[in-house]
Each structure stands twice: as structure tokens, then as C-alpha cells.
Design a protein around this motif. Structure first.
Motif, PDB file in Angstrom:
ATOM      1  N   PRO A 285      -1.215  -0.333   5.315  1.00 59.34           N
ATOM      2  CA  PRO A 285      -0.079   0.533   4.972  1.00 59.34           C
ATOM      3  C   PRO A 285      -0.259   1.904   5.605  1.00 59.34           C
ATOM      4  N   THR A 288      -3.215   7.621   4.364  1.00 57.88           N
ATOM      5  CA  THR A 288      -3.433   8.959   3.817  1.00 57.88           C
ATOM      6  C   THR A 288      -4.428   9.684   4.720  1.00 57.88           C
ATOM      7  N   ARG A 344      -0.346   9.093   1.600  1.00 55.36           N
ATOM      8  CA  ARG A 344       0.547   7.977   1.901  1.00 55.36           C
ATOM      9  C   ARG A 344       0.066   6.754   1.116  1.00 55.36           C
ATOM     10  N   GLU A 345       0.615   5.638   1.427  1.00 56.74           N
ATOM     11  CA  GLU A 345       0.359   4.447   0.614  1.00 56.74           C
ATOM     12  C   GLU A 345      -1.092   3.999   0.562  1.00 56.74           C
ATOM     13  N   SER A 346      -1.812   4.221   1.621  1.00 56.79           N
ATOM     14  CA  SER A 346      -3.139   3.622   1.715  1.00 56.79           C
ATOM     15  C   SER A 346      -4.092   4.070   0.607  1.00 56.79           C
ATOM     16  N   ARG A 348      -2.620   5.350  -2.497  1.00 50.81           N
ATOM     17  CA  ARG A 348      -1.817   5.629  -3.689  1.00 50.81           C
ATOM     18  C   ARG A 348      -1.940   4.475  -4.675  1.00 50.81           C
TER      19      ARG A 348
END
Lengths: 354, 354
Positions: A285, A288, A344-346, A348
Motif C-alpha cells: 500500500p 508512510t 499513509r496506509e502502510s 495505519r
DNA sequence: CCCGAGTCTTGCATCGATGCAAAAGATCAC
DNA sequence: GTGATCTTTTGCATCGATGCAAGACTCGGG
């Protein structure tokens, strides 16, 4: 077609070479009539200034050199872009050089290998110049970008690596991660500092030592990140719940290895990197990362460079053959530029596992 | 410390300036004794050649300029790296310039803006110089990289874009794809040629027109690829079963948009790109791409450049103020360098759907 | 002992543009 | 009309290194 010189223009316009020079350089006391005539000749013959010749006489070329290890590495490519943009605003042209991470090449640059073509040098050193070099003071405008272990005699511009690494790890800790891998230690000063930031954060959070894991690599590349994480996953130790990669390239490699092994990110393992290269917004994904302010780095380093260029005689004032006397050391500024964490998603995680 | 000149070395060694020059340049007829003495002085004073001054006299600087639109774009960054490496083997130093895709900047370069500091210029033009420029012949060594629409008066080096695009689309067709999106048409010549390759392949495979879909973009960036594919997916037309992106950046953006919409790659939609940038091996899934041989491009373009640099008087032989006479046109070589298709997961379908 | 054929070294002019300061020309007050 | 002042233009030296060709020196053969 032979090169058109001022002399050719002068003959064509029926004036002296000096007058042509005056027109070209915008000297005020030229009659409108003459100016127009010379200008016409300039256009007609297609005159172009020879910057080398001018540089020879005036001592300034209008160029600065930017030396980075690998132009193809996204971080350096983006840094170069920022420097070029910032320099453009100041009417300076940038020559980008690649050191290939070769310490010999870096040493040559520190010793002035580029000073004849550039008024100043920005050097992003990767490897560590030998200790004897560390004792030298450059006798030309030089600013170091990022970290290096040469010592304090060179002005430097870059983020505070220890703090940045700490910020990244703190973020992972906040997400509930505990068994955090620090990926990227190598011989570099940069690696040392980011390791230190990791340790500070882990220590402050009172994470048990058994969960500390520093994985070494050779280079900060996708390949190395991939390789290292693959080996880690193949090993029989307990899985980590986060990877703190020392740069985004390593993180990209790590993501790939995790993906290939079916490990879910961020559910099983969270990942953060440093650099926030453009690519990081498009990983799977999205990654971050810590985003250094490249424009600030570029601006600040150019400002420092111009400061040195204006200082008469340059930073080294010692007579030829002598070393700079230790008493008159000008303390080089260590400039810490801003950075921010882009989540970011990585990394979260819905629920912190407190 | 003032700059150390040959004169300083000469005085220090008690010889003439010319002798110092002879030692530095390796002139054979210097007695071992003198040579040693001069060498000692050179080392002691830390002499460094002033390449500007030498260039002024000899007419050669030993530098070539490489101008690309954006240094930060992975393809150009990797190209730059290849050129730097190839040039290094030939003892040439590369100055990397960024045109920012500005046609005005490109025009200035074609008109010789870099010739004073570089012996030759490699230009990767993005936008199209104005038509009037197209009529000009450069009066200095110049080689164009990639495509452009300036005409045939400049030698060029690059892959055959039409063939490369056709190869990519043929691959998708072989995988059973029929409704193939061509992603990336814009004003550039490059875009035109890749569109043509797409059309040739589609046409040869007798794909029905209703399945042809050319999606325009502004720039070949990840953002634009993402944006375009997102809009495509949001539209109410039938889904495509493949995306042929005109470069990898667009493909990376496309992959992200597909991923975000839950579209499976390659099962639902296959994706291929062009450039095979390093990043493409690390996308999710790894991206099938056309890999131009960057080393071949670098080698060949440098060879062509050196050829021009050795030709007396350079390519343009017309007298000042005259245009090159049309009769004596040297036909510029269009060099097609090799490329190959790297098949990765993003287009690998287990079963062809014939 | 002299001469020609190397070998080694040097002085001078030159590349293209600019710093400097003087010369030439314009303008004005007295 | 004339000197003072200001504007405009010019010649010369110079930046650092090299091309050129001549000068100084060495050495072996006659």
C-alpha cells in the motif's frame, strides 16, 4: 560556421570590441544609437557569449556543481531537481555530477576537482572520505548535503537524521508496534544516525531488548531491502510487527518481499520509510514516510554557498603550502532543515494494540 | 589560499611555465630529473588544472552536456546515469541540465546555449521546438535522444517507438486481451508514434474498432496515469481488459487506480508499460514493460557525438550569416537501438481467452 | 675537434572576454 | 571662446594554459 566572437561583432558594427562588451553586459553609458547598431549585429551574426572566456577573466563562471552518488536514485534525482529549480531562480546553472558512491571520486571533489568549472560545489557524500582528508579545509565554496563523517569543517545542510528516525519509530510505536525492525544499517554516518534515532525511540518507549532488531544492508536500494526482508521472513525468528526502513528504496523492497510472502501490510507488519520520494505515494500500500523539505534544503544550501562565494578569498585563508591555522577556525553551520511525517496506509492500523 | 597556477609551480620548481605544462600533459621529452622536481612542486603546492583556461586555448573542455526535461523522472534519471557511465569510460565528464520540459529552454539549447561550456550536447527534447527552429542546422555537435518532431536535420538515437508500442500491444493480444486502452496520447511526437504502434497492432489483429480506446493525458506521470484510469473506471463504459501505458510512470499510476478500485491485475485487467524503470520490478504486481537498452543508447549517442566533434568545423559549414546550403545536407542518422520485452506478473494470464 | 641529430627547455603569441584608465567627443557655464 | 564636466568610446593588459618554433645542451661519428 566558426564561432562568432565579440571581435566579429565589433567589426560588423564598426565599433570596438570593448563597446560590444559594454552593450552585452548592459553598461549604461552607451548611446542609444550605438547600442541599437551593435544589437543588430549581435542578432544578425548570432553572437553567443563564451562563458569560459568570461569566467577566465572574471573568475566567475555562473555554474555550481551538484555531486550526488547516483543520479538514478529517486531521492537524489528529486533533490537535484529541487536544486536546479532553486538555482534557476538565482540565475545560476547547475552541473550535476555523479560520484557513483566512490569515495575516491568524493575525495577528488573535496580537494577541488570541480572548482575550475564551478563557482561552488554542493556535495552529497555517501562514503566516508579518508581521515586525512577530514583534516583539510576546502579552499573553495563548498556545502555538504545530508550526513557524512568528515567532521565539522564543512557547512552542511540536511534534516536532523536522529530526530527524523526517532519520529518515524515513534509513529510506529503509536500504532501499537513493538517488535520493530530497523532496516538499513551500513557503514555510513547516515546509517549510524538513523540507527541511533531508532534506539532512542525504542529505549524511550521501554521496548524490551528482545524486540530490537537492526538488520544491516550494503546499499540503500530496493534490491537490498527486498533481499534483507526476504531472508528475515525465511528465518525462524518470530515475525516483526513493523519495519522501519532507513530510506524509501529499502521500504519499497521490503514491501515487495512482504507482499510476495503473503504478509499483510499494515495489518501484520507496518512499514515506514524516509525520503518520501514520489514513488512512495504509489506503492502497495502507499508508504508512510518522512518527507524532508527538499526545497528548503536546496534554498538553504544555495544561500550558504553564495555566502561563501561572496566572502573574499574563500573560506581557506592560509598561505599556499600551509595548513589553515587551527586558531582561526570558522565554525561551520550545521543546518537542520524541516521535515514532516506523511502517514499513509502502510502504517495505519485501525486499532492500536496497546 | 589563492589559486595555484602553473606559474607558481614553475617558480617553485625553478623551471619555465612551459616545462610545467609539459610535465602535466605528459610530453615525453622531459628529463626524469626535471620531471621529478616539477612533480614534487605540483604535489607540494596542490596544483589543479584550470580546465576553463585550457579549454579556452585548445577549444575543448572535455565536457558534454546532457539536457533532459526532468531529472527527477525515473526514466531520465536512469538515462542520465547510463550516459554518465558511458562517458566516464571515454574520459568525458557529463553536465546534466534540466529543461523542465520548457520548449523555450529547449530552443535555446538547440541554438547553442550550452556550447560554450560543453564540446557537444545530448538533448532529450520533450516539447516541440517551433517550426522556424526546425529549419535550422546546429553549428555544434548535437545528438537528439528519443523522439521529437524537429525533423531530420539532427542525428537521433532511440528505440523505434512504433515497433516498441506494437510489441507491447501484441503481447497483450497474445495474452487474450482485446479491449485494450492506449494510455498516454498527448501532443508529443513520442505519443503520436506509440499511438501508431498501438493502432498497427490492433489493426493487424483485427480487433473490432469498438474495443479501441485511446486515453489522452497531459504529462507522462504517475499522477496523470492514476487520474485517467480512475476516471475511466468511474465512467459507465464497459471495462477494458488491458491497459497499454505509454511509459512506466503512467502504468504505475494506472496500477494504483486499479488497485484502489479492487480491480485485479492481471486477471481482470492486464497492464504493460514502456521504459522498464527500476521501479517497475517492484510494483504490485510487478510490471511488464519494454526495456530500451539504455547502455546502447548512451554508447551510440556518444559515438555519434564524438564523430561530430572530430569532424572539422562541425556539422554546419556555412559562412556566418548564411544558412547551410540545402544541397550539401548531411543526412542525419536515425539510430534505432535495441529493446526487449520484460514479461512480469502484471500481464501474465494463465489462460488466454482466445 | 667539429658537426649533425637528437633531447630537453624556453619565450612569445594566442584563445575570448573584461578591468582599468585614458582619449575623444559633447555640453555647459562664464 | 575656453576650460570644466560629463558622456561615450577605445586600447592595452590580463586571466591560465597551450601551440609553435627556436634556443640550449648532449652525444656519437667522422
Amino acid at each position: 560556421m566558426a564561432r562568432v566572437r565579440m571581435r566579429d561583432v565589433a567589426e560588423h558594427a564598426g565599433v570596438s570590441v570593448r563597446t560590444v562588451s559594454n552593450v552585452v553586459s548592459g553598461y549604461p553609458h552607451v548611446s542609444p544609437d550605438t547600442r541599437a547598431r551593435v544589437q543588430r549585429s549581435l542578432d544578425e551574426l548570432g553572437y553567443r557569449m563564451d562563458y569560459l572566456a568570461r569566467g577566465l577573466r572574471s573568475g566567475r563562471t555562473g555554474f555550481i556543481a551538484l555531486a550526488v552518488p547516483f543520479v538514478a536514485e529517486p531521492y537524489f534525482a528529486e533533490l537535484a531537481q529541487a536544486v536546479i529549480r532553486a538555482a534557476g531562480r538565482r540565475g545560476i546553472t547547475v552541473l550535476v555530477e555523479s560520484t557513483a558512491g566512490d569515495s575516491e571520486v568524493e575525495r577528488r571533489i573535496i580537494e577541488g576537482g570541480l572548482t575550475n568549472v564551478a563557482d561552488g560545489v554542493l556535495l552529497s557524500a555517501l562514503t566516508l572520505p579518508a581521515a586525512d582528508v577530514a583534516a583539510k579545509k576546502p579552499d573553495f565554496p563548498l556545502v555538504m548535503l545530508g550526513e557524512h563523517s568528515v567532521g565539522d569543517q564543512f557547512p552542511r545542510v540536511g534534516i536532523d537524521n536522529v530526530a527524523a528516525a526517532r519520529t518515524a519509530v515513534e509513529h510506529l510505536l503509536e500504532q501499537g508496534c513493538r517488535r520493530i525492525v530497523a532496516l538499513g544499517r551500513n557503514g555510513s554516518e547516515n546509517g549510524r544516525q538513523r540507527t541511533e534515532g531508532y534506539e532512542q525511540a525504542m529505549s524511550a518507549a521501554r521496548v524490551r531488548r528482545v524486540n530490537w532488531l537492526v538488520v544491516p544492508v550494503e546499499d540503500w536500494t530496493r534490491d537490498q531491502g527486498h533481499e534483507a526482508v526476504r531472508e528475515l521472513l525465511e528465518g525462524d525468528g518470530p515475525l516483526p510487527d513493523a519495519v522501519f526502513a532507513f530510506n524509501d528504496a529499502l521500504a519499497v523492497g521490503a514491501l515487495r518481499a512482504l507482499d510476495a510472502s503473503g504478509v499483510r501490510v499494515p495489518e501484520d507488519v507496518a512499514v515506514v520509510g524516509i525520503d518520501a520520494i514520489q514513488e512512495s505515494a504509489y506503492t502497495h500500500p502507499p508508504l508512510t514516510s518522512i518527507a524532508p523539505d527538499l526545497d528548503a534544503i536546496a534554498e538553504r544550501s544555495l544561500a550558504l554557498l553564495e555566502e561563501q562565494m561572496q566572502a573574499p578569498g574563500g573560506p581557506g585563508e592560509a598561505a599556499p603550502g600551509e595548513d589553515a591555522q587551527a586558531g582561526a577556525v570558522v565554525v561551520a553551520a550545521q543546518e537542520a532543515t524541516p521535515y514532516r511525517l506523511i502517514v499513509r496506509e502502510s502504517s495505519r492500523r485501525g486499532t492500536a494494540l496497546e
